[in-house]
Every structure is written in C-alpha cells, then in structure tokens.
Write a protein that holds these residues in place. Structure first.
Motif, short mmCIF file in Angstrom:
data_model
loop_
_atom_site.label_atom_id
_atom_site.label_comp_id
_atom_site.label_asym_id
_atom_site.label_seq_id
_atom_site.Cartn_x
_atom_site.Cartn_y
_atom_site.Cartn_z
N MET A 1 0.97 -1.20 -0.02
CA MET A 1 -0.14 0.05 -0.02
C MET A 1 0.90 1.15 0.10
SD MET A 1 -2.81 1.02 2.71
CE MET A 1 -3.72 2.68 2.52
N PRO A 2 0.60 2.33 -0.98
CA PRO A 2 1.50 3.42 -0.78
C PRO A 2 1.44 4.05 0.59
CG PRO A 2 -0.36 3.29 -2.83
CD PRO A 2 -0.62 2.24 -1.87
N ASP A 3 2.54 4.76 0.64
CA ASP A 3 2.82 5.30 2.05
C ASP A 3 2.55 7.04 1.59
OD1 ASP A 3 3.67 6.77 4.40
OD2 ASP A 3 5.34 5.33 4.62
N PRO A 4 1.82 7.66 2.47
CA PRO A 4 1.62 9.35 2.30
C PRO A 4 2.81 9.77 2.32
CG PRO A 4 -0.17 8.00 3.54
CD PRO A 4 0.46 6.88 3.34
N SER A 5 3.70 9.21 3.25
CA SER A 5 4.85 10.25 3.67
C SER A 5 5.99 10.10 2.46
CB SER A 5 5.51 9.71 4.90
OG SER A 5 6.02 8.13 4.66
N ASP A 6 5.52 9.42 1.53
CA ASP A 6 6.30 9.49 0.17
C ASP A 6 6.34 10.53 -0.67
OD1 ASP A 6 7.95 7.17 1.20
OD2 ASP A 6 6.62 5.61 0.28
N TYR A 7 5.09 11.05 -0.45
CA TYR A 7 4.48 12.05 -1.69
C TYR A 7 4.71 13.43 -1.02
CZ TYR A 7 2.86 7.92 -4.10
OH TYR A 7 2.74 6.88 -4.76
N LEU A 8 4.47 14.45 -2.08
CA LEU A 8 4.25 15.91 -1.61
C LEU A 8 3.39 16.63 -2.40
CD1 LEU A 8 8.21 16.78 -1.89
CD2 LEU A 8 6.81 16.66 0.39
N LEU A 9 2.58 17.32 -1.91
CA LEU A 9 1.44 18.11 -2.55
C LEU A 9 2.01 19.35 -3.21
CD1 LEU A 9 -1.62 17.81 -3.20
CD2 LEU A 9 -1.99 19.16 -1.07
N ARG A 10 1.46 19.57 -4.41
CA ARG A 10 1.88 20.84 -4.77
C ARG A 10 0.48 21.53 -5.48
NH1 ARG A 10 3.92 22.24 -10.95
NH2 ARG A 10 5.05 24.18 -10.52
N VAL A 11 0.33 22.79 -5.22
CA VAL A 11 -0.91 23.61 -5.48
C VAL A 11 -0.56 24.62 -6.62
CG1 VAL A 11 -3.01 24.63 -4.82
CG2 VAL A 11 -1.93 23.12 -3.24
N THR A 12 -1.39 24.54 -7.69
CA THR A 12 -1.31 25.52 -8.85
C THR A 12 -2.59 25.96 -9.07
OG1 THR A 12 -1.06 24.05 -10.71
CG2 THR A 12 0.83 24.51 -9.79
N ALA A 13 -2.49 27.07 -9.85
CA ALA A 13 -3.88 27.85 -10.35
C ALA A 13 -3.55 28.66 -11.37
CB ALA A 13 -4.73 28.56 -9.18
N GLY A 14 -4.71 28.80 -12.17
CA GLY A 14 -4.65 29.50 -13.58
C GLY A 14 -6.01 29.72 -13.92
N PRO A 15 -6.14 30.61 -15.23
CA PRO A 15 -7.40 30.75 -15.71
C PRO A 15 -7.89 29.71 -16.66
CG PRO A 15 -5.81 32.00 -16.99
CD PRO A 15 -5.23 31.05 -15.89
N PRO A 223 -18.56 11.69 7.40
CA PRO A 223 -19.10 11.00 8.57
C PRO A 223 -19.64 9.58 8.16
CG PRO A 223 -19.83 13.16 8.50
CD PRO A 223 -19.03 13.10 6.97
N GLY A 224 -19.27 8.48 8.86
CA GLY A 224 -19.50 7.17 8.51
C GLY A 224 -18.79 6.54 7.51
N PHE A 225 -17.76 7.03 6.92
CA PHE A 225 -16.89 6.79 5.60
C PHE A 225 -15.69 7.29 5.73
CE2 PHE A 225 -15.64 6.56 1.16
CZ PHE A 225 -15.92 5.47 0.84
N GLY A 226 -14.75 6.40 5.53
CA GLY A 226 -13.10 6.97 5.49
C GLY A 226 -12.48 6.19 4.48
N LEU A 227 -11.55 6.84 3.92
CA LEU A 227 -11.06 6.05 2.84
C LEU A 227 -9.47 6.40 2.68
CD1 LEU A 227 -10.98 4.03 0.24
CD2 LEU A 227 -12.01 5.96 -1.04
N GLY A 228 -8.41 5.96 2.40
CA GLY A 228 -7.14 6.31 1.96
C GLY A 228 -7.22 6.41 0.22
N ILE A 229 -6.84 7.33 -0.20
CA ILE A 229 -7.30 7.46 -1.74
C ILE A 229 -5.88 6.89 -2.49
CG2 ILE A 229 -8.85 9.39 -1.26
CD1 ILE A 229 -6.89 11.27 -2.37
N LEU A 230 -4.88 6.98 -1.89
CA LEU A 230 -3.64 6.75 -2.78
C LEU A 230 -3.61 5.43 -3.43
CD1 LEU A 230 -0.52 7.92 -0.71
CD2 LEU A 230 -1.50 8.65 -2.72
N ARG A 231 -4.32 4.47 -3.08
CA ARG A 231 -4.25 3.10 -3.52
C ARG A 231 -5.18 3.08 -4.82
NH1 ARG A 231 -5.32 -2.12 -0.85
NH2 ARG A 231 -4.05 -1.17 0.71
N TYR A 232 -6.12 4.17 -4.83
CA TYR A 232 -6.97 3.88 -5.95
C TYR A 232 -6.81 5.35 -7.20
CZ TYR A 232 -9.72 1.09 -2.74
OH TYR A 232 -10.05 0.26 -1.69
#
Length: 328
Positions: A1-15, A223-232
């Motif tokens: 299963m992928p480990d979240p600590s192995d990843y970095l998030l980048r946020v960009t924005a544009g028109p 509420p009532g539902f939790g999911l790690g998204i990396l594996r999907y």
C-alpha cells in the motif's frame, strides 16, 4: 500500500485547464495571488491544515484554522478568493447584468475516466455528500470526462458582496458573514438561483472549506465513511473549477497534484519526467491486493453512522442543514 509520507503536494492555479497558464500557489500564505482572466479578475488564497508540500518553505498551517468557525468544524482546507466578473468581449455589461446564479458553478472534474478506479462504497460516499453536505451537487463520476459541480451560490460556505476582509492574524483573505446557512438553503431553490445575478463590475468574496478531505494523509473522511485514496489514485490531479454552465467558459482552475519525494529537487523544483513518474509509480504500487476493510464495505452501517454523527453536529457551517428527506 502506498505510504502518504512518500509524496508531496503541489498546488497551482490558473485561468484555464492548461498547466502552462498556472502559477504555484503559496499555500497558507496570508497574501493572495492574482489570476488574470479576460472575463473575471480573481485573487486567490489556499489554506491546508498540516500541509506537507511545495514550496518547501510553505507553513504547515495557518491562523485561519484557529479562527471560528473553522476551529470548531475541524476544517482541513480552504479555497477562498475575491472575484469581479467582467462582460464578455463585445457585450455591453449594463447595470444589473452578469452571470446567472444558475450558471456559475464550482466543483471537480477530470480529463480521463475514473470509473475503473472508484473504491468500494463510492456511491454511498457520494450520497452522504449529496444528502447532508451539498445537496446542490450534480454530475457523473462514471463519464468519460467525470465531473461533479454545484451552483456556486450554494456550494461556497461563505459568500459576500464586496471584496472581503483581509486579516493576516486570521490567515489572510477571510470572511464568514452571518446567515451563511440560510443563504445556502435559500440558494438550493431553483427560483433563487435563476433570480440571482453575479453582476459585472461588482466584487464578491467566497470561501469553500470543510473537514472532509485530509491532504496530509491523502484521505477522504466523511461521517461514517473513511478512505485512503492513494491506492485508488490513477495519477490525475484533484481539480477544483469555477465555470459557466451555459457557455462552458472556465474562469479558475485550482489543481492539487501529488509528486513522489524522489521526483522533487531540494529547492522544490520538479525533476524531468516527474509528472509521468508520479502517476506510473502509483499504478504499480496499487496493482497489488486491495484486501482491506474497504473491500468489505457495509453500506447500511456507513449510512447509519453518518446519520448518527451528523445528528449531533451542526453541519450547516460546512454545508447545508438538511437530510435525505429534504432532497428530491
């Protein structure tokens, strides 16, 4: 299963959707960044609690999350911006003219199908969102180009006429006017949306926030539902879009993209091929067994748990006070 600590998030924005038009977003900065569009002037701020990402100098949090209602809500992120609609080329833009409340939409979409990667319980999670959090949400997650949009008038937690308050002690662009829940409930009515106009030349301040997407653990926590998204995850970024339903015009795209740490230089710049490597590596890791608690998803239990939790929480600060019986 992928480990979240192995990843970095980048946020960009544009028109537009084109990444070449995007600029990096300084997450958790008290300052806004301008996004230039021929039909809309925008100043954007993005806040993420427990932020691990680019640029490396970005703060891990913002005073925004210690202010109310965010502290009580346990909010985990915010997309806030000020915008002023402009008349399209050739239009006069007279008094009272602008973008219909029925046309201005905010939500998520994708370039490629995601139906093959949707986890067990996805439809239940979507129903929880529609029933108790954002009844105005509509779309098709199984389409070739999936989308989930809601009317901006009811999707944003805070909407105010005017440019909004900027307070560095509260994290920068800030605004939670009284009556937000009543406005969101009112805005769900067809007559209300059609009668509202986002006027050309007039400034507005909006804020979208909730405690349901955990960008630190890359998890969905309804509420009532939790999911790690990396594996999907199929390598596509999470995209928030402000658009015009009638014309198809896109005004703002905020893109959340994951990269492996090994694909990022120490200064925060991306190594050649980082985008392709990040997606392909995730697919390789994900190809193994999915034998976890989500493979044995209990829909009835999840819905009952969501009802129990939401019956004791004022969800109107993060959505609309409603229930399944209120939604057609």
């Amino acid at each position: 299963m992928p480990d979240p600590s192995d990843y970095l998030l980048r946020v960009t924005a544009g028109p537009s959707y084109d990444p070449a038009t995007h600029v990096p977003v300084p997450v958790n900065s008290p300052s806004t960044i301008p996004i230039a569009h021929p039909e809309m002037a925008i100043d954007l701020a993005v806040r993420i609690q427990n932020y691990r990402g680019l640029p490396p100098s970005a703060p891990a949090t913002s005073p925004y999350f210690d202010a109310e209602p965010h502290k009580s809500n346990g909010d985990l992120y915010s997309i806030a911006f000020r915008f002023t609609p402009k008349p399209p080329a050739g239009a006069q833009g007279g008094a009272g003219e602008g973008i219909s409340g029925d046309d201005l939409q905010f939500g998520n979409d994708f370039d490629q199908p995601i139906r093959a990667h949707l986890p067990p319980g996805f439809n239940t999670a979507l129903n929880i969102v529609r029933w108790w959090i954002d009844p105005g949400l509509d779309g098709d997650a199984y389409a070739d180009k999936p989308y989930l949009y809601g009317p901006a008038l009811s999707s944003f937690n805070a909407v105010r006429a005017g440019e909004g308050e900027v307070d560095a002690e509260k994290g920068g662009l800030y605004g939670a006017p009284e009556g937000g829940r009543e406005r969101m409930r009112w805005a769900l009515k067809e007559g209300s949306k059609r009668g509202w106009v986002w006027e050309y030349g007039r400034g507005y301040g909006v804020d979208f926030y909730n405690p349901y997407v955990d960008f630190d653990k890359f998890a969905l926590r309804l509420p009532g539902f939790g999911l790690g998204i990396l594996r999907y995850w199929d390598g596509q970024g999470l995209r928030y879009v402000l658009r015009n339903k009638s014309t198809g015009t896109v005004y703002l795209v905020v893109l959340f993209t994951l990269y492996r740490k090994e694909d990022v230089n120490e200064d925060g710049s991306l190594k050649p091929g980082a985008v392709q490597a990040s997606g392909s590596e995730s697919k390789s890791e994900r190809s193994g067994s999915h034998d976890d608690e989500h493979e044995h998803f209990d829909e009835e239990k999840a819905i009952e748990e969501a009802k129990r939790k939401l019956s004791t929480v004022d969800v109107t600060e993060g959505g609309v006070e409603t229930n399944a019986d209120d939604v057609d």
